[in-house]
Design a protein around this motif. Structure first.
Motif, PDB file in Angstrom:
ATOM      1  N   SER A 126       0.827  -1.208   0.000  1.00  0.00           N
ATOM      2  CA  SER A 126       0.000   0.000   0.000  1.00  0.00           C
ATOM      3  C   SER A 126       0.858   1.252   0.000  1.00  0.00           C
ATOM      4  O   SER A 126       0.556   2.234  -0.682  1.00  0.00           O
ATOM      5  CB  SER A 126      -0.930   0.005   1.215  1.00  0.00           C
ATOM      6  OG  SER A 126      -1.839  -1.067   1.158  1.00  0.00           O
ATOM      7  N   LEU A 127       1.952   1.206   0.758  1.00  0.00           N
ATOM      8  CA  LEU A 127       2.864   2.342   0.793  1.00  0.00           C
ATOM      9  C   LEU A 127       3.474   2.584  -0.584  1.00  0.00           C
ATOM     10  O   LEU A 127       3.557   3.724  -1.055  1.00  0.00           O
ATOM     11  CB  LEU A 127       3.976   2.092   1.819  1.00  0.00           C
ATOM     12  CG  LEU A 127       5.073   3.154   1.903  1.00  0.00           C
ATOM     13  CD1 LEU A 127       4.484   4.498   2.304  1.00  0.00           C
ATOM     14  CD2 LEU A 127       6.163   2.731   2.887  1.00  0.00           C
ATOM     15  N   GLY A 369      -6.822   0.786  -5.782  1.00  0.00           N
ATOM     16  CA  GLY A 369      -6.020  -0.368  -5.401  1.00  0.00           C
ATOM     17  C   GLY A 369      -5.587  -0.306  -3.950  1.00  0.00           C
ATOM     18  O   GLY A 369      -5.658  -1.303  -3.218  1.00  0.00           O
ATOM     19  N   VAL A 370      -5.143   0.877  -3.492  1.00  0.00           N
ATOM     20  CA  VAL A 370      -4.740   1.037  -2.093  1.00  0.00           C
ATOM     21  C   VAL A 370      -5.927   0.773  -1.174  1.00  0.00           C
ATOM     22  O   VAL A 370      -5.816   0.051  -0.166  1.00  0.00           O
ATOM     23  CB  VAL A 370      -4.184   2.455  -1.844  1.00  0.00           C
ATOM     24  CG1 VAL A 370      -3.906   2.654  -0.360  1.00  0.00           C
ATOM     25  CG2 VAL A 370      -2.905   2.675  -2.635  1.00  0.00           C
ATOM     26  N   ALA A 371      -7.084   1.345  -1.520  1.00  0.00           N
ATOM     27  CA  ALA A 371      -8.267   1.177  -0.673  1.00  0.00           C
ATOM     28  C   ALA A 371      -8.689  -0.286  -0.584  1.00  0.00           C
ATOM     29  O   ALA A 371      -9.053  -0.780   0.491  1.00  0.00           O
ATOM     30  CB  ALA A 371      -9.419   2.026  -1.220  1.00  0.00           C
ATOM     31  N   THR A 372      -8.638  -0.991  -1.696  1.00  0.00           N
ATOM     32  CA  THR A 372      -9.041  -2.392  -1.699  1.00  0.00           C
ATOM     33  C   THR A 372      -8.131  -3.225  -0.811  1.00  0.00           C
ATOM     34  O   THR A 372      -8.581  -4.096  -0.063  1.00  0.00           O
ATOM     35  CB  THR A 372      -9.022  -2.944  -3.134  1.00  0.00           C
ATOM     36  OG1 THR A 372      -9.885  -2.155  -3.956  1.00  0.00           O
ATOM     37  CG2 THR A 372      -9.501  -4.396  -3.163  1.00  0.00           C
ATOM     38  N   ILE A 373      -6.819  -2.971  -0.877  1.00  0.00           N
ATOM     39  CA  ILE A 373      -5.872  -3.702  -0.036  1.00  0.00           C
ATOM     40  C   ILE A 373      -6.131  -3.415   1.437  1.00  0.00           C
ATOM     41  O   ILE A 373      -6.239  -4.325   2.268  1.00  0.00           O
ATOM     42  CB  ILE A 373      -4.423  -3.324  -0.400  1.00  0.00           C
ATOM     43  CG1 ILE A 373      -4.072  -3.848  -1.795  1.00  0.00           C
ATOM     44  CG2 ILE A 373      -3.448  -3.897   0.629  1.00  0.00           C
ATOM     45  CD1 ILE A 373      -2.719  -3.378  -2.284  1.00  0.00           C
ATOM     46  N   LEU A 374      -6.249  -2.131   1.795  1.00  0.00           N
ATOM     47  CA  LEU A 374      -6.412  -1.767   3.197  1.00  0.00           C
ATOM     48  C   LEU A 374      -7.722  -2.303   3.767  1.00  0.00           C
ATOM     49  O   LEU A 374      -7.753  -2.832   4.889  1.00  0.00           O
ATOM     50  CB  LEU A 374      -6.350  -0.246   3.353  1.00  0.00           C
ATOM     51  CG  LEU A 374      -4.990   0.409   3.069  1.00  0.00           C
ATOM     52  CD1 LEU A 374      -5.091   1.917   3.198  1.00  0.00           C
ATOM     53  CD2 LEU A 374      -3.919  -0.129   4.017  1.00  0.00           C
ATOM     54  N   VAL A 375      -8.813  -2.165   3.020  1.00  0.00           N
ATOM     55  CA  VAL A 375     -10.113  -2.590   3.535  1.00  0.00           C
ATOM     56  C   VAL A 375     -10.176  -4.101   3.682  1.00  0.00           C
ATOM     57  O   VAL A 375     -10.598  -4.628   4.718  1.00  0.00           O
ATOM     58  CB  VAL A 375     -11.247  -2.093   2.609  1.00  0.00           C
ATOM     59  CG1 VAL A 375     -12.581  -2.730   3.013  1.00  0.00           C
ATOM     60  CG2 VAL A 375     -11.355  -0.571   2.680  1.00  0.00           C
ATOM     61  N   ASN A 376      -9.749  -4.833   2.650  1.00  0.00           N
ATOM     62  CA  ASN A 376      -9.924  -6.284   2.653  1.00  0.00           C
ATOM     63  C   ASN A 376      -8.817  -7.034   3.384  1.00  0.00           C
ATOM     64  O   ASN A 376      -9.052  -8.147   3.873  1.00  0.00           O
ATOM     65  CB  ASN A 376     -10.024  -6.797   1.213  1.00  0.00           C
ATOM     66  CG  ASN A 376     -11.311  -6.359   0.546  1.00  0.00           C
ATOM     67  OD1 ASN A 376     -12.364  -6.936   0.759  1.00  0.00           O
ATOM     68  ND2 ASN A 376     -11.224  -5.304  -0.255  1.00  0.00           N
ATOM     69  N   ASP A 377      -7.620  -6.445   3.455  1.00  0.00           N
ATOM     70  CA  ASP A 377      -6.509  -7.149   4.097  1.00  0.00           C
ATOM     71  C   ASP A 377      -6.200  -6.654   5.503  1.00  0.00           C
ATOM     72  O   ASP A 377      -5.591  -7.378   6.295  1.00  0.00           O
ATOM     73  CB  ASP A 377      -5.232  -7.018   3.245  1.00  0.00           C
ATOM     74  CG  ASP A 377      -5.343  -7.770   1.930  1.00  0.00           C
ATOM     75  OD1 ASP A 377      -6.265  -8.588   1.808  1.00  0.00           O
ATOM     76  OD2 ASP A 377      -4.517  -7.528   1.040  1.00  0.00           O
TER      77      ASP A 377
END
Length: 509
Positions: A126-127, A369-377
């Protein structure tokens, strides 16, 4: 750089069209699955639109023209490497990615190697993607301040508003539908630009104009281009900056495509394996073609303009600026300056609007893409209630807004040169974090000791940062990060094989 009222109308028409697409696509979003992966309903064209919606960004367009202005044909490596990445995605990774039913790349890794591996990778990945979002906001601001009389703060706010509308309402649908519109507009602008360039006498005349400015006018002396041999090597050689550097740049883009959440989301959004492959293959074909058009435009501007810095150097040396040459603020203005000065007014305005949307769409798709990673992971592990469809959707949209706001804040206070450096670092970090563990998870049937997986995920990007900061490597530091990650993953596989059974630690993590 002054623009006329026809340019303004053309830009406004494009922005209204894209805003309408974003709002219309929002009606298709009924739940979190629709938002993050389009509900798995996308055809090949929508998959291609989602991929190119991010890949056809400021670096692929403005950046390629800028690099061609300075290095000629070797500017092709960004779009060529991205196209090769889409090809490998279609042929080797699309179907394996779709088998498990995940919606993030790090979920693929965590299901094989444990939750901690996924969490570490999610944070670091994400970073890396966030850094690219910052670069896209910066590029949008540079374009806006070039064509409009506004300050940086106003440009930041307008950039964030455009990116938010582009993706926050429609999610994957907005990115995909907006990507299709942007793809059509950019192709029209690029092909028209290439036709205008070649209509001046073809490739030979194009290079003659460049040679007249670089050699005859002495502009290239500061870059060591003082004879025809140096000129032809610089502007017509695919490895003008050196084989390790240019080929390394291409490979970095290839691995970046395979390691970025946004492009994997496009694959998951497809209604079938066949649609996923065809969408990625179409992207693989279209990306390099856009690059060639931007190279032609960059070379044309190299033969018809000089930068303010070059003009000042000529005057200081007692020479005058050759008559008939445009003076532009910097090489980054090559593409927008070409549109303003060499395209018809209304058509040029539409092209400027398409260029702006290229930058806006890149930032919007990456923020998704960042939001999807943070929310789901991350969020769902902290609070299981985030798995509820409505909460997941709200969290995704709120995270996109937060990511874009943070990127805008950083853009407003950090100089552009630093952000551009971070853009290259972003691609290396993504590849170092994701590529090797993901490839093992998809294609290596046996387990790997989870401790070595954690080490690969953390030490890979650390090696990239160390190589970058040292400044002594003769190649892209991404390769150092990949070597470290691969070495640790192999050690982890050997550790499990020596025990002769599955890795109990993996099942307990």
């Amino acid at each position: 750089m002054a623009i006329g009222w026809q340019h303004v109308i053309g830009i406004a028409l494009v922005l209204i069209l894209i805003a309408g697409v974003g709002l219309l696509s929002g009606r298709r979003v009924k739940n979190a699955a629709d938002f993050t992966t389009g509900g798995g309903k996308a055809g090949a064209l929508m998959v291609c639109g989602t991929i190119l919606g991010s890949l056809l960004s400021g670096q692929a367009t403005v950046g390629t023209a800028q690099m061609a202005y300075t290095y000629g044909l070797s500017a092709w490596w960004f779009t060529l490497g991205a196209g090769l990445g889409c090809l490998v995605l279609a042929v080797g990774y699309a179907v394996p990615l779709r088998r498990g039913g995940q919606c993030t790349l790090l979920q693929v890794v965590s299901e094989k190697y444990g939750a901690r591996a996924g969490t570490l990778g999610s944070i670091l990945c994400s970073l890396g993607i966030f850094i690219s979002v910052v670069s896209q906001v910066l590029a949008a601001c540079a374009l806006l301040t070039t064509i409009f009389p506004m300050n940086t703060g106003e440009a930041v706010l307008l950039s964030l508003a455009l990116m938010t509308v582009y993706v926050v309402f429609g999610g994957a649908w907005g990115a995909g539908m907006g990507g299709i519109v942007k793809m059509v507009l950019l192709y029209a602008a690029g092909m028209l630009g290439l036709i205008l360039v070649l209509s001046q006498g073809g490739v030979g005349a194009l290079l003659d104009h460049v040679k007249a400015v670089v050699l005859d006018a002495g502009v290239g002396a500061g870059s060591g281009i003082t004879n025809e041999g140096a000129f032809w090597h610089r502007f017509t050689h695919l490895f003008a900056r050196g084989v390790l550097q240019d080929a390394g740049s291409g490979l970095s883009l290839l691995l970046g495509v395979l390691s970025t959440q946004t492009y994997a989301q496009a694959i998951w959004s497809a209604r079938s394996d066949n649609a996923a492959r065809k969408g990625a293959l179409l992207s693989a074909f279209l990306m390099p073609v856009v690059g060639l058009a931007c190279i032609g435009i960059g070379l044309f501007m190299r033969g018809h303009s000089i930068t303010e810095e070059e003009a000042a150097a000529l005057i200081q040396a007692g020479q005058s600026v050759p008559e008939g040459l445009l003076v532009i603020g910097g090489s980054a203005q090559a593409f927008p300056a070409f549109i303003v000065h060499y395209m018809p007014g209304l058509v040029g305005g539409i092209a400027l609007g398409a260029l702006l949307i290229a930058v806006v769409g890149g930032g919007a798709g990456l923020s998704l893409g960042v939001a999807t990673i943070l929310v789901n992971d991350i969020y769902t592990r902290i609070s299981p209630r985030m798995r509820e469809p409505r909460r997941n959707l709200i969290a995704s949209r709120a995270t996109i807004v937060a990511v874009l706001a943070a990127a805008g804040g950083i853009t407003a206070v950090i100089p552009g040169a630093i952000i551009n450096d971070f853009g290259f670092l972003s691609m290396a970090l993504r590849g170092a974090v994701v590529f090797v563990p993901l490839t093992f998870a998809l294609f290596y049937p046996r387990q790997v000791d989870s401790r070595f997986v954690w080490g690969a995920i953390v030490m890979g990007p650390c090696a990239v940062l160390a190589g970058k900061l040292s400044g002594v490597l003769p190649f892209d530091p991404l390769f150092l990060g990949l070597a470290v990650a691969l070495f640790l993953m192999i050690l982890g596989a050997l550790a499990v094989n020596r025990r002769g059974t599955g890795n109990e630690r993996n099942s307990s993590v």
